[in-house]
Design a protein around this motif. Structure first.
Motif, short mmCIF file in Angstrom:
data_model
loop_
_atom_site.label_atom_id
_atom_site.label_comp_id
_atom_site.label_asym_id
_atom_site.label_seq_id
_atom_site.Cartn_x
_atom_site.Cartn_y
_atom_site.Cartn_z
N PRO A 514 0.79 -1.23 0.00
CA PRO A 514 0.00 0.00 0.00
C PRO A 514 0.83 1.29 0.00
CG PRO A 514 -0.92 -1.56 1.56
CD PRO A 514 0.36 -2.16 1.06
N GLY A 515 2.09 1.20 0.44
CA GLY A 515 2.92 2.40 0.52
C GLY A 515 3.65 2.72 -0.77
N THR A 516 3.56 1.86 -1.79
CA THR A 516 4.35 2.09 -3.01
C THR A 516 3.55 2.80 -4.09
OG1 THR A 516 3.78 0.00 -4.10
CG2 THR A 516 5.65 -0.03 -2.58
N GLY A 517 2.23 2.80 -3.96
CA GLY A 517 1.41 3.47 -4.98
C GLY A 517 1.28 2.67 -6.25
N LYS A 518 1.57 1.36 -6.18
CA LYS A 518 1.45 0.51 -7.36
C LYS A 518 0.85 -0.83 -6.95
CE LYS A 518 4.34 -0.14 -11.28
NZ LYS A 518 5.70 -0.53 -11.65
N SER A 519 0.01 -1.40 -7.83
CA SER A 519 -0.65 -2.66 -7.48
C SER A 519 0.10 -3.85 -8.09
CB SER A 519 -2.08 -2.65 -8.00
OG SER A 519 -2.07 -2.89 -9.39
#
Lengths: 654, 208
Positions: A514-519
């Motif tokens: 959730p902290g990386t901004g990518k799924s």
């Protein structure tokens, strides 16, 4: 002999279209265990998958996500925040009649166990498989728990494959099985299966494309006792039914032999990788080949429920039975019980854990020795002279340029400055390696999220004497750290949570969170920031610090401030994982700055080596000077601030 | 002749390409229609620790695990890593060692943790097997045009030493190498492979 192998042609570009993403039924190749599992999921027509990364399971979901790009199937895939949520996300798929999978490592199932135990009562609608990747020998885990027990505990069937090909075929079958018996299937693998390659022949991809349908039957899906009491009865009946068909289970097999060796008929039982090793051993002693067998062998593909009829046939056929199982004596106990029920426990010798080690993975030479001794054939063990040369240890370590090292180094400096010892409760991730020399930061650690939980406890007892610190990574914080933080706010516990935010789930290979901004599927998504979560949990804004881990002077200053403050404090030490940063540099065509050591200034004090310990800094014992290994250096520039002599510098001529 | 089982072990340090080398070998063995299995170190492999990969192939192979003492060949990309896993070697095992040293950080901890001289490492390995070969793989690779192709040099040597040492066809091995290395390095790796083969041919007479 030439077989009609249709191998991949050289011109196929591996990176562009992995051949195993397309139908290619019958095509032969080599697959990694986790790739074989992902292929099996694709062949089964899975439409939903969720989980949390954990070695040795981490590559299954990303492989499936990659493969999904090349197929027309619409597969819903995600990295969930933890295994429990992952289980529930996937289970909603099963509830909606689509085939779904939850993927995790063995200890992940502990996190998901709350859902798993009761979902077992409700069973499956769309085929539902839970993959648990166990880790005998603890290659990359905090324990070596045997998750076959979870099947016994939850009363669900457990499948265990013994090769990549079987893993692929078995997981495909597991979905059909799950739907036939309306049961959850626990698919248990071990490291040697997940992390090993083998021959594979691809099967047909089933394109189910089922339309998800919500089931409005609340008497089935709500866990009130009036619903789950009758479900428990049905659960037992379901297992009984499976057991009555277990001797026909396609991955169980029994080979019987009436040949006596020195007056006795021998039998062996095994599953998983231990079965593969047993086959090698029997072949080594020429007791078995494709066309003959001098001993009886039961291969178990379903560890729960066990095939009682096959077990009975085996017991009645042999004089001596060796149960070859890794870790716990599950089959051994079942065989002993069955022999007792059959009234033959005096007639037959059953051996298990007093011969086969209960600790670690079962190695080939150990089994060769044991079986050789039993059947009176010598295995020529090669004697290796012990300690032929004394060599230094090589533990895994924090990478060059790792932001965690900078935080730990700063923390040690602050401790020295304010003349205090800290209780450092660490957690699960790369940063657990901080407990090794030279940093030695990390005093406790049990499982994901335990840092904050334990720190809550210690702070109640001794925060006057020692500053109590929880060290936790970004992904672990989201996984199971947040409840501990809320607990600290609620109970007014006096502790500092340092979130080691390298914006990556690094230890398992740099997955997104959730902290990386990518799924998982590569989509840009909302980035959840730790400091915002902390604020939302009720940590006072003045007790929240955010700092770049690679700015050492500022980091030390903020750490000191945070340690001296009172109440619940959160310091986010943030810098992207250096492995990822290097990849970003390469992608952007950035040449990292060249760092060098000025030999005139270096006095050989070795602070950079003995206190800081970056692997890119090498000490030359001849010249008594430090130098930088340019192949390893990732140009974080922190050594410039570490060196009291200012001997490190950026070579701008390059 | 097709072996019943052939056991090969690759060892080194995270980042040296141990797993990639194993991948090249397994694909080559597959091209030769062998049954193949590997066991590999993953997860912590990029964290600078010891890495090992086990490859087994032949007509009768089931498990990725080979018995200690029974490796037919061990390829070590770092000298002390050869010692660390020497338990897998026996009296006849080919032990091929790249002499490129990567000192572990523990050498800085205390005086006793010294990195032993190569001569000591060699004589230690020779206590186990009579077939120990040290190779200047990095130097050879640099000469071929790229230090990163040291792995291909080692593969070339294995191939040059003949099918007794590595029962995989040279053609299959080259095909597999070119499948796994980046396209722009094909030329360099071709040269590296050939120079490895030459070296292998020159030392094959010493294999006992």
């Amino acid at each position: 002999m030439k077989s009609n192998v249709k191998s991949e042609s050289e011109s196929d570009n591996l990176k562009d279209i992995p051949y195993f993403s397309q139908d290619n039924t019958g095509k032969k190749g080599i697959l990694f265990g986790n790739e074989a599992i992902a292929r099996g999921l694709l062949e089964a027509g899975v439409q939903m998958g969720a989980g949390y990364p954990g070695t040795p399971s981490s590559d299954i979901l990303p492989t499936l996500a990659e493969m999904a790009k090349y197929t027309e199937s619409d597969i819903q895939l995600e990295w969930s925040v933890n295994e429990k949520v992952g289980f529930e996300v996937a289970y909603a798929g099963s509830m909606s009649n689509v085939r779904s999978v939850a993927v995790m490592k063995h200890v992940g199932l502990n996190v998901a166990a709350d859902s798993f135990m009761t979902a077992a009562y409700m069973g499956a609608r769309g085929g539902f498989v839970v993959i648990s990747a166990d880790d005998p020998s603890q290659y990359s885990s905090q324990n070596e728990q045997d998750n076959r027990y979870y099947g016994l505990h939850a009363l669900v069937p457990v499948f265990e494959p013994s090769s990549p090909q079987e893993a692929k075929d078995m997981i495909k079958y597991a979905f059909q099985f799950s739907e036939e018996y309306k049961t959850i299937v626990l698919f248990r693998t071990t490291t040697r299966l997940n992390h090993g390659r083998g021959n594979i022949s691809l099967g047909e991809i089933e394109k189910l494309d089922r339309r998800p349908e919500f089931d409005w039957d609340r008497t089935h899906w709500v866990c009130v006792p009036s619903n789950t009491r009758p479900q428990r009865k049905r659960l037992l009946e379901r297992l009984e039914k499976i057991e009555s068909h277990a001797d026909k289970f396609p991955f169980n097999s029994l080979r019987l032999s009436n040949i006596k060796i020195k007056g006795k008929k021998y039998g062996f039982v095994a599953s998983g990788i231990a079965y593969a090793t047993l086959m090698d051993v029997l072949s080594h002693f020429e007791l078995m080949a494709d066309d003959f067998t001098d001993v009886s062998v039961l291969k178990i593909g379903m560890a729960n429920p066990l095939p009682k009829k096959l077990m009975k046939k085996l017991l009645l056929n042999v004089d001596y039975l060796l149960v070859v199982e890794e870790l716990e004596p599950i089959y051994e106990q079942a065989f002993k019980m069955l022999a007792f029920e059959l009234g033959i426990s005096k007639k037959i010798e059953i051996h298990g854990k007093e011969k086969i080690p209960q600790i670690g993975e079962l190695s080939a030479e150990v089994l060769l020795e044991i079986i050789g001794e039993i059947i009176g054939k010598e295995f020529k063990k090669v004697k290796i002279p012990q300690n032929i040369v004394k060599i230094p240890t090589r533990f895994p370590q924090l990478c060059p340029g790792c932001s965690h090292r900078h935080t730990f180094y700063a923390l040690n400096n602050v401790a020295k400055k304010i003349k205090k010892k800290f209780i450092n409760c660490t957690d699960i991730g790369c940063y657990t390696l901080g407990q090794y020399k030279p940093l030695e930061v990390g005093d406790t650690g049990i499982c994901m999220g335990s840092s904050i939980g334990l720190a809550n406890g210690f702070s109640k007892l001794m925060s006057d004497e020692y500053p109590v610190i929880a060290l936790i990574g970004d992904s672990t914080f989201f996984h199971t750290g947040v409840p501990g933080l809320i607990n600290a706010v609620y109970n007014q516990n006096d502790l500092l949570v340092i979130v080691l935010d390298n914006s990556s789930t690094a230890m398992t290979g740099g997955q997104d969170n959730p902290g990386t901004g990518k799924s998982l599927t590569g989509k840009e998504v909302t980035r959840v920031l730790v400091e915002n979560v902390a604020k939302g949990c009720g940590v006072p804004p003045e007790n929240i610090w955010v700092q770049d881990s690679n700015n050492l002077p500022e980091l030390e200053e903020k750490l000191e401030e945070a340690i001296k403050a009172q109440g619940v404090r959160v310091l986010v030490s943030r810098h992207v994982c250096s492995l990822i940063e290097m990849r970003q540099f390469r992608a952007k065509g950035i040449t990292p700055a060249l760092i060098k050591v000025d030999p005139e200034k270096c006095i050989g004090c070795q602070i950079c080596i003995k206190k800081f310990g970056c692997p890119a800094i090498i000490f030359d014992f001849e010249t008594q000077k430090a130098r930088i290994d340019q192949i390893q250096c990732r140009s974080c520039k922190v050594c410039i601030d570490v060196c009291p002599q200012k001997a490190f510098y950026i070579d701008s001529n390059n | 002749m097709r072996p019943r089982d052939f056991n090969l072990l690759c060892v080194g340090v995270g980042g040296q390409g141990v797993i990639r080398t194993l991948q090249i070998l397994i694909w080559a063995a597959f091209l030769d229609n062998h049954t193949v299995r590997t066991g590999e170190t993953h997860g912590m492999a990029q964290r600078g620790g010891s890495v090992e990969g086990y490859l087994r192939f032949g007509t009768d192979v089931h498990s990725p695990l080979m018995p200690r003492g029974y490796a037919h060949a061990m390829v070590a990309f770092e000298p002390i890593e050869a010692i660390r896993r020497v338990e897998f070697a026996g009296p006849k095992t080919l032990i091929l060692v790249s002499d490129h040293i990567i000192p572990p950080p523990s050498v800085y901890e205390k005086k006793e943790n010294t990195y032993p001289p190569l001569s000591i490492i060699r004589s230690g390995l020779e206590k186990v097997s009579k077939n120990v070969f040290f190779i200047k793989a990095h130097k050879m690779a640099e000469k071929a045009g790229n230090a990163r192709s040291a792995n291909v040099i080692m593969l070339g040597i294995l191939s040059g030493m003949g099918s007794k040492v590595l029962p995989i066809k040279r053609k299959s091995l080259l095909k597999s190498i070119l499948r796994y290395v980046p396209k722009k390095t094909h030329k360099v790796n071709n040269i590296a492979f050939q120079s490895g083969i030459e070296k292998g041919i020159s030392i094959r007479g010493d294999f006992k």
